[in-house]
Design a protein around this motif. Structure first.
Motif, PDB file in Angstrom:
ATOM      1  N   LEU A 305      20.196   0.125  -2.319  1.00 14.89           N
ATOM      2  CA  LEU A 305      21.180  -0.535  -1.474  1.00 14.89           C
ATOM      3  C   LEU A 305      21.142  -1.726  -1.330  1.00 14.89           C
ATOM      4  O   LEU A 305      21.247  -3.018  -1.348  1.00 14.89           O
ATOM      5  N   SER A 306      19.680  -1.978   0.020  1.00 16.16           N
ATOM      6  CA  SER A 306      18.938  -2.411   0.470  1.00 16.16           C
ATOM      7  C   SER A 306      18.847  -3.842  -1.344  1.00 16.16           C
ATOM      8  O   SER A 306      18.741  -5.140  -1.083  1.00 16.16           O
ATOM      9  N   GLY A 307      18.258  -3.437  -2.080  1.00 16.13           N
ATOM     10  CA  GLY A 307      17.626  -3.722  -2.933  1.00 16.13           C
ATOM     11  C   GLY A 307      19.044  -4.876  -3.711  1.00 16.13           C
ATOM     12  O   GLY A 307      18.558  -6.015  -4.062  1.00 16.13           O
ATOM     13  N   ALA A 308      20.358  -4.327  -4.012  1.00 12.25           N
ATOM     14  CA  ALA A 308      20.903  -3.987  -4.316  1.00 12.25           C
ATOM     15  C   ALA A 308      22.128  -5.514  -3.568  1.00 12.25           C
ATOM     16  O   ALA A 308      22.615  -6.701  -4.177  1.00 12.25           O
ATOM     17  N   ASN A 309      21.636  -5.132  -2.804  1.00  9.11           N
ATOM     18  CA  ASN A 309      22.360  -6.841  -1.069  1.00  9.11           C
ATOM     19  C   ASN A 309      21.343  -7.684  -1.510  1.00  9.11           C
ATOM     20  O   ASN A 309      22.340  -7.855  -0.715  1.00  9.11           O
ATOM     21  N   HIS A 310      20.295  -7.438  -1.892  1.00 13.26           N
ATOM     22  CA  HIS A 310      19.782  -8.887  -2.150  1.00 13.26           C
ATOM     23  C   HIS A 310      19.067  -9.594  -3.383  1.00 13.26           C
ATOM     24  O   HIS A 310      17.838  -9.692  -3.144  1.00 13.26           O
ATOM     25  N   ASP A 311      19.641  -9.240  -3.923  1.00 11.68           N
ATOM     26  CA  ASP A 311      19.375  -9.173  -5.479  1.00 11.68           C
ATOM     27  C   ASP A 311      20.391 -10.785  -5.771  1.00 11.68           C
ATOM     28  O   ASP A 311      21.466 -10.591  -5.750  1.00 11.68           O
ATOM     29  N   PRO A 312      19.516 -11.408  -6.326  1.00 10.85           N
ATOM     30  CA  PRO A 312      19.449 -13.399  -5.921  1.00 10.85           C
ATOM     31  C   PRO A 312      20.506 -13.144  -7.803  1.00 10.85           C
ATOM     32  O   PRO A 312      21.556 -14.644  -7.891  1.00 10.85           O
ATOM     33  N   ARG A 313      20.009 -12.175  -8.642  1.00  8.48           N
ATOM     34  CA  ARG A 313      21.186 -11.994  -9.462  1.00  8.48           C
ATOM     35  C   ARG A 313      22.386 -12.141  -9.510  1.00  8.48           C
ATOM     36  O   ARG A 313      23.623 -12.490 -10.487  1.00  8.48           O
ATOM     37  N   GLU A 314      23.061 -12.103  -8.198  1.00 10.63           N
ATOM     38  CA  GLU A 314      24.605 -11.221  -7.378  1.00 10.63           C
ATOM     39  C   GLU A 314      25.057 -12.060  -6.013  1.00 10.63           C
ATOM     40  O   GLU A 314      25.755 -13.238  -6.288  1.00 10.63           O
ATOM     41  N   PHE A 315      23.400 -12.225  -5.609  1.00  5.32           N
ATOM     42  CA  PHE A 315      24.052 -13.295  -4.372  1.00  5.32           C
ATOM     43  C   PHE A 315      22.928 -14.780  -4.216  1.00  5.32           C
ATOM     44  O   PHE A 315      21.897 -14.565  -3.974  1.00  5.32           O
ATOM     45  N   PRO A 316      23.676 -15.502  -4.563  1.00  3.58           N
ATOM     46  CA  PRO A 316      23.268 -17.105  -4.536  1.00  3.58           C
ATOM     47  C   PRO A 316      22.042 -16.753  -2.598  1.00  3.58           C
ATOM     48  O   PRO A 316      22.793 -16.975  -2.265  1.00  3.58           O
ATOM     49  N   ASP A 317      20.493 -17.219  -2.667  1.00  5.47           N
ATOM     50  CA  ASP A 317      19.667 -17.180  -1.812  1.00  5.47           C
ATOM     51  C   ASP A 317      20.020 -16.183  -0.820  1.00  5.47           C
ATOM     52  O   ASP A 317      20.908 -15.958   0.220  1.00  5.47           O
ATOM     53  N   PRO A 318      19.780 -14.953  -1.405  1.00  2.47           N
ATOM     54  CA  PRO A 318      20.433 -13.525  -0.724  1.00  2.47           C
ATOM     55  C   PRO A 318      19.512 -13.601   0.720  1.00  2.47           C
ATOM     56  O   PRO A 318      19.956 -12.334   1.638  1.00  2.47           O
ATOM     57  N   GLU A 319      18.385 -13.997   0.876  1.00  4.51           N
ATOM     58  CA  GLU A 319      18.294 -13.737   2.226  1.00  4.51           C
ATOM     59  C   GLU A 319      18.434 -14.940   3.341  1.00  4.51           C
ATOM     60  O   GLU A 319      18.189 -14.678   4.545  1.00  4.51           O
TER      61      GLU A 319
END
Length: 417
Positions: A305-319
């Motif tokens: 879930l962590s990987g998905a929630n920080h995936d740049p493919r879905e969330f620009p600038d995820p960090e």
């Protein structure tokens, strides 16, 4: 891993759509960490929660036996709503879902607000030189009290339930001596509700016991599962959220300036620092080609879930933590509550509590701060979770205390508070 688990799951996510990994027992599993893949795995009925459906070893049951848990107690932890799939899962979920409806949550809101205010008062009363542990004095007591109220656990029993559920989470070596009394107590509670029904979940489940729809063991298991699952993750999400806001003062300032951002902020905090990093293992029931990867029957798959929630493919600038973040799709973009048929039953309740708690906490203490540096905080060594051991807060700048404490709820030590 403890220092930055998100970086570990991000590394695996970028290695492959499904990254091979050895579990603690040496067996092979596949870690899926891309947003598209995680949603796909969690929604696909070929990826089951029950290992028996894929002919896989019953590792959870074996682990409980190794801890000395009596055979008759194992089903109360290993044959729950989360451990079933298909028609059995649908039947159980359908029976309990009305307790978490929007109507029920709206009716519960005034009580959550009152409990929140009580606990904030108690935080102030127990602060030493203005410092108090947020986890122990607020984050854990609030959700256990709320879920006990929803389920129907009497006020006088809640301190004991808090001790039992804490032991189940943190004292695995005492599993047998903790679970036995808890099961017995829940059975007695069910019998008391049979004699004197009330407006609570236990009474609703008893009324649903026509024919073979819900056995006595299933009823007790459901109550235990909801109370155990319904407080630990919410407590740690509250602590993680306060830590995140206090270490991102610009985001905290935005939220203080516009409290109406709170629901949006809660979703962003769930994405950025939700306490559940991975799903339960899923087991492939038949050979499956899902486009981005192929799996064989019997494979074990973990959704990161962590990987998905920080995936740049879905969330620009995820960090970047951004409580004003907008998403491309309507609805919930993060996967902190899972997805598919096993989507968290208590997601609405968790969001509801978190919104109320954060609003009232920040309004109560305008100069709230951490009492230690972020580097001094300790993260618990719990696999798949992101949990603080303590979160010492300084309550400087507190406004004058409000009305006297309500006297109808037991305090943390079991005494009236």
């Amino acid at each position: 891993m403890l220092t930055d688990p998100h970086a570990v799951y991000a590394h695996m996510r970028e290695q492959a759509a499904a990254c091979p990994m050895r579990s603690l027992d040496g067996s092979l599993m596949w870690v899926v960490g891309r947003h598209e893949g995680v949603r796909s795995v969690l929604a696909d009925p070929r990826f089951a929660n029950d290992p028996a459906s894929a002919g896989a070893p019953l590792m959870q049951v074996d682990a409980m036996r190794n801890l000395g848990l009596a055979e008759e107690l194992i089903p109360y932890l290993a044959d729950t709503l989360l451990d079933n799939d298909g028609a059995v899962h649908s039947r159980l979920r359908r029976l309990v879902a009305p307790a978490f409806s929007a109507r029920r949550l709206l009716a519960l809101r005034p009580r959550i607000e009152r409990l929140t205010d009580d606990l904030l008062d108690e935080m102030a009363a127990h602060a030493e030189d203005g410092v108090v542990d947020f986890l122990g004095r607020f984050a854990y007591p609030l959700p256990i009290t709320v879920i006990c109220e929803l389920v129907g656990v009497p006020m006088s029993d809640r301190p004991a339930w808090l001790r039992w559920t804490h032991a189940l989470s943190f004292e695995q070596e005492k599993l047998g001596e903790t679970l036995g009394p808890l099961v017995d107590h829940t059975r007695a509670l069910v019998e008391s509700r049979r004699a004197r029904p009330a407006d609570d979940l236990i009474s609703e489940l008893i009324r649903a016991q026509d024919g073979d729809r819900l056995t006595d063991r299933e009823l007790v298991t459901m109550v235990l599962s909801l109370v155990i699952a319904g407080h630990d993750t919410t407590a740690n999400f509250l602590a993680n959220s306060v830590w995140a806001l206090l270490t991102h003062p610009e985001q905290l300032a935005l939220l203080r300036a516009d409290p109406e951002l709170t629901p949006q902020a809660v979703h962003e905090l769930l994405r950025w620092c939700g306490p559940v990093l991975v799903s339960r293992l899923r087991y492939v029931t038949e050979d499956a080609d899902v486009g981005w990867a192929s799996f064989q029957a019997g494979d074990a798959v973990m959704a990161a879930l962590s990987g998905a929630n920080h995936d740049p493919r879905e969330f620009p600038d995820p960090e970047r933590l951004d409580i004003t973040r907008r998403h491309r799709t309507r609805g919930e973009a993060h996967v902190s509550f899972g997805a598919g048929p096993h989507y968290c039953l208590g997601a609405g309740l968790a969001r509801h509590q978190s919104e109320i708690a954060l609003r009232r906490l920040l309004a109560r203490w305008p100069s709230l701060s951490m009492a230690v540096s972020p580097e001094e905080l300790n993260w618990q060594p719990v696999s798949g979770m992101r949990k603080l051991e303590r979160l010492p807060l300084r309550l400087d700048g507190a406004r004058p205390a409000g009305p006297p404490l309500h006297r109808d709820r037991p305090g943390p030590d079991g005494a009236s508070a």
